[in-house]
Design a protein around this motif. Structure first.
Motif, mmCIF file in Angstrom:
data_model
loop_
_atom_site.group_PDB
_atom_site.id
_atom_site.type_symbol
_atom_site.label_atom_id
_atom_site.label_comp_id
_atom_site.label_asym_id
_atom_site.label_seq_id
_atom_site.Cartn_x
_atom_site.Cartn_y
_atom_site.Cartn_z
ATOM 1 N N MET A 141 0.825 -1.197 0.000
ATOM 2 C CA MET A 141 0.000 0.000 0.000
ATOM 3 C C MET A 141 0.864 1.254 0.000
ATOM 4 O O MET A 141 2.073 1.208 0.267
ATOM 5 N N LEU A 142 0.244 2.390 -0.277
ATOM 6 C CA LEU A 142 0.929 3.663 -0.119
ATOM 7 C C LEU A 142 1.417 3.761 1.331
ATOM 8 O O LEU A 142 0.663 3.527 2.265
ATOM 9 N N GLY A 143 2.677 4.065 1.507
ATOM 10 C CA GLY A 143 3.240 4.125 2.851
ATOM 11 C C GLY A 143 4.020 2.888 3.223
ATOM 12 O O GLY A 143 4.750 2.888 4.214
ATOM 13 N N GLY A 144 3.862 1.778 2.463
ATOM 14 C CA GLY A 144 4.712 0.620 2.664
ATOM 15 C C GLY A 144 4.089 -0.586 3.320
ATOM 16 O O GLY A 144 4.668 -1.682 3.282
ATOM 17 N N LYS A 145 2.951 -0.476 3.985
ATOM 18 C CA LYS A 145 2.341 -1.648 4.609
ATOM 19 C C LYS A 145 1.896 -2.642 3.539
ATOM 20 O O LYS A 145 1.460 -2.254 2.454
ATOM 21 N N THR A 146 1.995 -3.928 3.876
ATOM 22 C CA THR A 146 1.583 -4.964 2.938
ATOM 23 C C THR A 146 0.271 -5.600 3.393
ATOM 24 O O THR A 146 0.001 -5.739 4.584
ATOM 25 N N VAL A 147 -0.543 -5.967 2.399
ATOM 26 C CA VAL A 147 -1.866 -6.545 2.677
ATOM 27 C C VAL A 147 -2.049 -7.797 1.835
ATOM 28 O O VAL A 147 -1.865 -7.777 0.616
ATOM 29 N N GLU A 148 -2.412 -8.890 2.497
ATOM 30 C CA GLU A 148 -2.788 -10.109 1.794
ATOM 31 C C GLU A 148 -4.270 -10.004 1.426
ATOM 32 O O GLU A 148 -5.126 -9.799 2.294
ATOM 33 N N VAL A 149 -4.544 -10.123 0.143
ATOM 34 C CA VAL A 149 -5.923 -10.006 -0.336
ATOM 35 C C VAL A 149 -6.564 -11.386 -0.302
ATOM 36 O O VAL A 149 -6.271 -12.242 -1.128
ATOM 37 N N LEU A 150 -7.420 -11.603 0.671
ATOM 38 C CA LEU A 150 -8.116 -12.883 0.804
ATOM 39 C C LEU A 150 -9.431 -12.899 0.032
ATOM 40 O O LEU A 150 -9.942 -13.965 -0.308
ATOM 41 N N ASN A 151 -9.970 -11.730 -0.219
ATOM 42 C CA ASN A 151 -11.226 -11.612 -0.967
ATOM 43 C C ASN A 151 -11.181 -10.316 -1.762
ATOM 44 O O ASN A 151 -11.069 -9.240 -1.180
ATOM 45 N N PRO A 183 -14.368 -2.907 18.550
ATOM 46 C CA PRO A 183 -13.916 -3.792 19.637
ATOM 47 C C PRO A 183 -12.486 -4.277 19.421
ATOM 48 O O PRO A 183 -12.107 -4.676 18.315
ATOM 49 N N GLU A 184 -11.704 -4.259 20.477
ATOM 50 C CA GLU A 184 -10.288 -4.607 20.370
ATOM 51 C C GLU A 184 -10.071 -6.044 19.928
ATOM 52 O O GLU A 184 -9.045 -6.371 19.315
ATOM 53 N N GLU A 185 -11.032 -6.922 20.194
ATOM 54 C CA GLU A 185 -10.848 -8.324 19.821
ATOM 55 C C GLU A 185 -10.909 -8.548 18.312
ATOM 56 O O GLU A 185 -10.539 -9.623 17.807
ATOM 57 N N LEU A 186 -11.365 -7.536 17.560
ATOM 58 C CA LEU A 186 -11.442 -7.680 16.105
ATOM 59 C C LEU A 186 -10.087 -7.479 15.428
ATOM 60 O O LEU A 186 -9.861 -7.966 14.318
ATOM 61 N N ARG A 187 -9.178 -6.747 16.090
ATOM 62 C CA ARG A 187 -7.886 -6.473 15.450
ATOM 63 C C ARG A 187 -7.100 -7.735 15.113
ATOM 64 O O ARG A 187 -6.578 -7.851 13.979
ATOM 65 N N PRO A 188 -6.992 -8.729 16.000
ATOM 66 C CA PRO A 188 -6.232 -9.935 15.632
ATOM 67 C C PRO A 188 -6.821 -10.697 14.453
ATOM 68 O O PRO A 188 -6.107 -11.466 13.800
ATOM 69 N N THR A 189 -8.111 -10.495 14.153
ATOM 70 C CA THR A 189 -8.728 -11.257 13.067
ATOM 71 C C THR A 189 -8.269 -10.790 11.691
ATOM 72 O O THR A 189 -8.520 -11.488 10.704
ATOM 73 N N ILE A 190 -7.614 -9.620 11.603
ATOM 74 C CA ILE A 190 -7.089 -9.184 10.310
ATOM 75 C C ILE A 190 -5.575 -9.387 10.221
ATOM 76 O O ILE A 190 -4.923 -8.848 9.319
ATOM 77 N N ASP A 191 -5.026 -10.175 11.129
ATOM 78 C CA ASP A 191 -3.631 -10.581 10.991
ATOM 79 C C ASP A 191 -3.508 -11.539 9.804
ATOM 80 O O ASP A 191 -4.420 -12.323 9.524
ATOM 81 N N SER A 192 -2.366 -11.463 9.136
ATOM 82 C CA SER A 192 -2.100 -12.340 7.989
ATOM 83 C C SER A 192 -0.948 -13.275 8.304
ATOM 84 O O SER A 192 -0.044 -12.934 9.070
ATOM 85 N N GLN A 193 -0.959 -14.438 7.675
ATOM 86 C CA GLN A 193 0.131 -15.390 7.820
ATOM 87 C C GLN A 193 1.386 -14.925 7.072
ATOM 88 O O GLN A 193 2.498 -15.312 7.428
ATOM 89 N N VAL A 194 1.183 -14.078 6.039
ATOM 90 C CA VAL A 194 2.312 -13.765 5.150
ATOM 91 C C VAL A 194 2.559 -12.275 4.966
ATOM 92 O O VAL A 194 3.566 -11.891 4.373
ATOM 93 N N ALA A 195 1.651 -11.421 5.432
ATOM 94 C CA ALA A 195 1.786 -9.984 5.215
ATOM 95 C C ALA A 195 1.470 -9.239 6.507
ATOM 96 O O ALA A 195 1.164 -9.849 7.542
ATOM 97 N N ASP A 196 1.560 -7.911 6.452
ATOM 98 C CA ASP A 196 1.270 -7.114 7.643
ATOM 99 C C ASP A 196 -0.193 -7.258 8.071
ATOM 100 O O ASP A 196 -0.500 -7.276 9.268
ATOM 101 N N LEU A 197 -1.077 -7.321 7.086
ATOM 102 C CA LEU A 197 -2.515 -7.375 7.354
ATOM 103 C C LEU A 197 -3.199 -8.244 6.314
ATOM 104 O O LEU A 197 -2.664 -8.463 5.224
ATOM 105 N N ALA A 198 -4.393 -8.716 6.641
ATOM 106 C CA ALA A 198 -5.292 -9.331 5.665
ATOM 107 C C ALA A 198 -6.454 -8.372 5.428
ATOM 108 O O ALA A 198 -6.807 -7.590 6.304
#
Length: 504
Positions: A335-345, A417-432
């Protein structure tokens, strides 16, 4: 593309006996003991006679009710119209009830030219609400027809008000006219066919339609986006022959105080990409650019009102299509700024283009940052079709909800809710790009929050508005709201800008 009629709004005193018009609109409330005629400009004798006739005319005063009959000698208008204002007492009529009643009448009186509105309007605020309702209701989308519609919207509305000589009224009517024009223009953009409105043509429309206004428009094409690292926009829009654009709109008056940044989702058509949507109802996905249209026209209105606040808009424009160059599920984009995102959908594309916009907007370190998007179906599941969901910094989030209430729009504060943040963790990138399915509206906000920057070591106040339901009305028209594009949230953003501009 922006093709709405110009509407003339004027005000006169309540002595309207000699005022000619196609129609004269009077209000009726649905009282506890039956229908009640309110704010009649006629003599007591004529008013009593009309009141006694309401039951025989099957008038109830219900919202959206409209009863027409030939006018008598008491007015030079050709027809008399009784408009329902809903379940209220005259003394407790809200400005939104007046806005909706006037808008409903204006909408249903298409085909007439000049109409006098003699609704309860004892103050400039009430008169402005009536005028604004008319400006919102007098609309028709006619851009794609080979011949004009038989019934065009009103072109002139006269507001009968006891405040006709009040020095505050001209400015109030001007504001109503500007807001009405901005909402109608937003509807035009949302209603345009997607083969006509696509990223490049949308960008050109912004440039062409803002000539003469104190706005600076900068358009980034696909080559510039690729060079500068707008991975979200290029990832979503790369599969289409119609390449993405980022449009930056700047309003910076000389005596501006605060700086408000607005980011709008502009997916001019959303097939879902490789994760393709079901065919049924896909035609309505032309509305997925409503967020971009909303912030565009909100900035135009702010400029026309001359508010002393700097406003910068970022229109994130792309067409989400399947193709040989499309992003695949499993791809990782930077992404702009350098963060990486795994596109699952690939159908969770709006948050990807918006992330680029949030990073770009954050770089200018605004005092407040708001994004507007038709982002999730979960918004409609949670809040229905008429209520926007607002998430983010608690103070700014609540200010947005308050501005919506003031403007007569419906928005609801939602948590992240704070518990939602871990659900967008990715196995291979910064975020899903997707996470927990339940509470999907809030999960999308949690994702966007990752791309909001800092100013002076502190996170920029940010709010996210999900307008998936309110932006497009596939049900029956109601009040001043027509079918299809609604122009939702334009008035909220203007009201918020007014609050920020006036704050010390």
């Amino acid at each position: 593309m922006i093709n709405s009629i110009d509407l003339k709004l004027t005000a006169v005193s309540t002595d309207i006996k000699r005022l000619g018009a196609d129609a004269l609109v009077l209000g009726v409330v649905k009282g506890t003991d039956g229908p009640v005629l309110v704010a009649s400009p006629f003599s007591a004798k004529v008013t009593d006679s009309l009141q006694a006739s309401l039951s025989a005319l099957n008038v109830t005063g219900a919202a959206d009710e409209l009863v027409r009959f030939p006018a008598g000698d008491e007015t030079k208008a050709r027809i008399l119209v009784l408009a329902g204002l809903g379940s209220h007492e005259e003394s407790t009529l809200t400005t939104e009830a007046l806005r909706r009643g006037a808008g409903s009448a204006a909408r249903q009186l298409a085909g007439l030219s000049t109409v006098v509105f003699a609704l309860p309007a004892a103050t400039p605020e009430q008169a402005a609400a009536v005028a604004e309702g008319v400006a919102l209701g007098a609309y028709h989308f006619n851009s794609h027809r080979s011949t004009p519609a038989a019934k065009l919207p009103l072109t002139e509305a006269v507001i009968a008000t006891a405040a006709s000589a009040d020095p505050d009224l001209p400015a109030a009517l001007k504001r109503a006219a500007i807001l009405g024009r901005a909402v109608r223009a937003t509807r035009d953009l949302v209603n345009v066919a997607p083969n006509v409105l696509y990223p490049a043509s949308f960008a050109q429309e912004v440039k062409d339609s803002t000539k003469g206004l104190p706005l600076k428009v900068t358009i980034l094409d696909e080559k510039k986006l690729e060079k500068d690292g707008y991975g979200g926009l290029m990832g979503v829009g790369g599969g289409s022959e119609r390449k993405p654009r980022m449009v930056k709109i700047q309003y910076a008056p000389a005596k501006a105080g605060k700086h408000l940044a607005l980011v709008g989702k502009g997916i001019t058509f959303d097939t879902g990409g490789i994760s393709i949507k079901p065919a049924a109802g896909m035609h309505a996905m032309k509305c997925d650019m409503a967020g971009a249209a909303t912030i565009f026209q909100a900035i135009v209105a702010i400029a026309e009102l001359g508010l002393p606040i700097t406003v910068t808009g970022w229109l994130c424009l792309a067409e989400n299509m399947p193709g040989g160059a499309s992003t695949r599920p499993g791809d990782v984009i930077t992404m702009l700024g350098g963060k990486t995102v795994e596109v699952l959908n690939t159908d969770a594309e709006g948050r990807l283009v918006m992330a680029d916009g949030l990073v770009a907007a954050s770089a200018e370190k605004p005092d407040a940052l708001i994004d507007v998007a038709t982002l999730t179906g979960a918004q409609m599941v949670a809040l229905g079709l008429r209520t926007a969901g607002v998430m983010g910094d608690e103070t700014l989030r609540n200010a947005v909800v308050s501005a919506a209430e003031k403007a007569g729009e419906t928005a609801w504060a939602m948590p992240m809710p704070e518990e939602l943040r871990p659900t967008i963790d990715s196995q291979v990138a910064d975020l899903a790009n997707i996470g927990e399915r339940m509470g999907g509206m809030m999960t999308a906000a949690v994702f966007l929050n990752e791309f909001v920057g800092e100013a002076n070591g502190t996170k920029i106040p940010w709010a996210h508005m999900d307008i998936a339901g309110p932006a497009f009305n596939e049900q029956a028209a109601y009040g001043y709201t027509h079918k299809n594009g609604t122009g939702s949230s334009v008035r909220t953003l203007v009201a918020l800008a007014e609050e920020m501009a006036s704050a010390k």
